[in-house]
Design an enzyme around this catalytic site. Structure first.
Site, PDB file in Angstrom:
ATOM      1  N   LYS A  80       0.854  -1.195   0.000  1.00 23.38           N
ATOM      2  CA  LYS A  80       0.000   0.000   0.000  1.00 23.38           C
ATOM      3  C   LYS A  80       0.889   1.244   0.000  1.00 23.38           C
ATOM      4  O   LYS A  80       1.910   1.273   0.702  1.00 23.38           O
ATOM      5  CB  LYS A  80      -0.885  -0.038   1.249  1.00 23.38           C
ATOM      6  N   SER A 155      -9.667   1.787   2.787  1.00 25.52           N
ATOM      7  CA  SER A 155      -8.778   2.526   1.916  1.00 25.52           C
ATOM      8  C   SER A 155      -7.743   1.675   1.173  1.00 25.52           C
ATOM      9  O   SER A 155      -7.171   2.140   0.196  1.00 25.52           O
ATOM     10  CB  SER A 155      -8.041   3.592   2.724  1.00 25.52           C
ATOM     11  N   SER A 179      -9.847  -0.626   6.968  1.00 31.58           N
ATOM     12  CA  SER A 179      -9.244  -0.480   5.634  1.00 31.58           C
ATOM     13  C   SER A 179      -8.535  -1.695   5.061  1.00 31.58           C
ATOM     14  O   SER A 179      -8.143  -1.666   3.896  1.00 31.58           O
ATOM     15  CB  SER A 179      -8.276   0.688   5.631  1.00 31.58           C
TER      16      SER A 179
HETATM   17  N1  GLN Z   1     -13.048   3.842   6.139  1.00 39.77           N
HETATM   18  C1  GLN Z   1     -12.514   4.319   7.392  1.00 39.77           C
HETATM   19  C2  GLN Z   1     -12.171   5.784   7.282  1.00 39.77           C
HETATM   20  O1  GLN Z   1     -12.505   6.340   6.321  1.00 39.77           O
HETATM   21  C3  GLN Z   1     -11.324   3.503   7.784  1.00 39.77           C
HETATM   22  C4  GLN Z   1     -10.086   3.891   7.110  1.00 39.77           C
HETATM   23  C5  GLN Z   1      -8.905   3.065   7.505  1.00 39.77           C
HETATM   24  O2  GLN Z   1      -9.060   2.025   8.142  1.00 39.77           O
HETATM   25  N2  GLN Z   1      -7.744   3.555   7.158  1.00 39.77           N
HETATM   26  O3  GLN Z   1     -11.589   6.361   8.149  1.00 39.77           O
END
Ligand code: GLN
Length: 487
Positions: A80, A155, A179
């Site tokens: 990532k 993400s 994410s």
């Molecule tokens: N979807 C969640 C957010 O927008 C989690 C993001 C993540 O785990 N980095 O914060």
């Protein structure tokens, strides 16, 4: 399709070690598929073709004995793009880091490479990992390999799509509120949020430091265990790192006699397909000898509200370092404050700006107790709630997401609906507990998944249950990639 790209990580490492396939052949097969499909699915922001090819050749020079000592010998892996690497670019999906080259590699990447893995490239993500669809990437969204009109989740959408689409044998993601697990569920692959502190955060671009963890995204549960065994373990460069040895690699698959917590009720808005997939898995595990015990999740909706105060609060502080002075983008401006303003106005996208403002507000004098203080109280209640639950059951089975992968653009205008896809994931981050998402098959061509969570450091148990879920679920085929995408 069948051939080297269909081998799981564990199988591929076996094949490269025995000489069934050379590391160069394996890496070349992945790079060729990336060259064919990356423009369409937009999985990688930077493909490290040259260094991957060189590394594959170097690995071939090793003696049989040296190869044997490398648990990931020749495995082509996607990273990532919020994990720094001493080559290629590191953008975290943001314009503010466009053209930034990190001087060192994250501990997790260093450990992967030391174990014989080959880094293929940097995978797309929502800007600074803030999002649930990869649509907040400043460089454009990744498409879901099962349906290019839908999001891959986020993400870590690029990492999950890479693994599903056979553009990587496995990947690393990061999980602050879901994410790793949510995109794994949307892409039909396995994703693990490790226990907080299990895996080093050194070299992970910080979003919300008390919640962030790095973890594996893979095709099988065994592959996730193999990757975790390499990346886990104490790192003196991360103050929250635990003095714990990595968990065992080959767990058994039986759930006989285990007490599994299952939800006694479901909140509104849960997709009936997701519910049916979960209930089918519950029945199959019961048939395999597990005892199902109804439990109630500690405050799922308040967990989401608390998360969306705590995570932005930490982000507002972590992101203050992007000021036009130290990294990446710098706008010409008269005076220091104008330089900050203009650089941040031009460099950050809307979602990041919203969160920085929300977080700054939640921490400001006069509002601190009402927002941050209350959110922290909810966080404590949730952690205590899980302590009680794991006093009664060995592990918990619940949905990963309340829904199936949604269409590109569908939730961009409605952030709360976007946030709702994290309903079942955030509370494990808030409590620092491990959770594993495992695919359970396809419904009308879209993947379904379930989530298994457990007490601190219970990853081996989660892998064991995950394997049992895999054994009762239909095997996941490879998606049929197509040209096209969002109309
Ligand atoms: N979807 C969640 C957010 O927008 C989690 C993001 C993540 O785990 N980095 O914060």
């Amino acid at each position: 399709m069948s051939g080297p790209l269909d081998l799981s990580l564990t199988e591929a490492v076996g094949a490269t070690k025995s000489g069934g396939i050379s590391t160069s052949e394996l890496v070349r097969a992945y790079l060729a598929r990336i060259a064919r499909w990356n423009d369409t699915y937009h999985v990688f922001l930077d493909v490290l073709e040259e260094s991957a090819t060189r590394r594959a050749r170097e690995l071939e020079q090793l003696s049989a004995e040296e190869r044997e000592a490398l648990p990931l010998y020749g495995a082509p892996i996607a990273i990532k793009d919020n994990l720094v690497l001493d080559r290629g670019s590191t953008t975290a999906g943001s314009r503010i880091l466009e053209g930034y080259h990190a001087p060192y590699a994250a501990t997790v990447v260093e450990r992967l490479e030391r174990a014989g893995a080959v880094v293929l490239g940097k995978a797309n993500l929502d800007e600074f990992a803030m999002g649930s669809s990869t649509e907040h990437s400043a460089y454009g969204p990744t498409l879901n390999p099962w349906d290019p009109a839908r999001v891959p989740g986020g993400s870590s959408g690029g990492s999950a799509a890479a693994v599903a689409a056979r553009l990587g044998l496995a990947a690393l993601g990061s999980d602050t509120g879901g994410s790793i697990r949510q995109p794994a569920a949307y892409c039909g692959v396995v994703g693990l949020l490790p226990t907080y502190g299990r895996v080093s955060r050194y070299g992970l671009i910080a979003f919300a430091s008390s919640l962030d963890q790095v973890g594996p995204i893979t095709r099988t549960v065994d592959d996730a265990a193999a990757l975790l065994a390499v990346i886990a373990g104490f790192d003196p460069r991360d103050q929250t790192s635990l003095h714990e040895p990595p968990p065992a690699v080959f767990p058994e698959a039986s759930v006989k006699g285990l007490r599994l917590g299952v939800l006694s009720s479901y909140p509104d808005g849960m997709d009936p397909v997701v519910r049916a997939a979960l209930e089918q898995t519950m029945r199959a595990l019961q048939d395999a000898g597990a005892h199902l015990v109804p439990v109630e999740l500690p405050e799922p909706t308040r967990a989401l509200a608390a998360y969306y105060v705590i995570a932005p609060a930490e982000a507002s502080s972590n992101l203050s370092r992007y000021d036009g002075v130290r990294y990446g983008l710098r706008k010409d401006a008269e005076g220091l404050y104008a330089l900050y303003d203009e650089t941040r106005a031009a460099g950050f996208g809307t979602e990041v700006k919203n969160r920085v403002m929300l977080g700054t507000f939640a921490l400001s004098a006069g509002y601190y107790d009402a927002y941050y203080g209350r959110a922290m109280a909810v966080r404590k209640t949730i952690a205590e709630g899980y302590d009680r639950i794991f006093g009664q059951v060995d592990a918990l089975l619940c949905p990963t997401t309340p829904d199936l992968p949604f269409r590109l653009g569908e939730r961009l205008a409605d952030p709360w609906r976007m946030y709702l896809s994290d309903l079942y994931t955030v509370s494990f981050n808030l409590a620092g507990l491990p959770a594993l998402s495992v695919p359970t098959g396809l419904h009308s061509g879209l993947p379904t998944a379930v989530q298994v969570a457990g007490p601190r450091l219970s990853e081996t148990l989660l892998f064991r249950i995950g394997r049992a879920i895999e054994s009762v679920a239909p095997p996941m085929p490879a998606p049929d990639l197509k040209e096209g995408g969002a109309a």
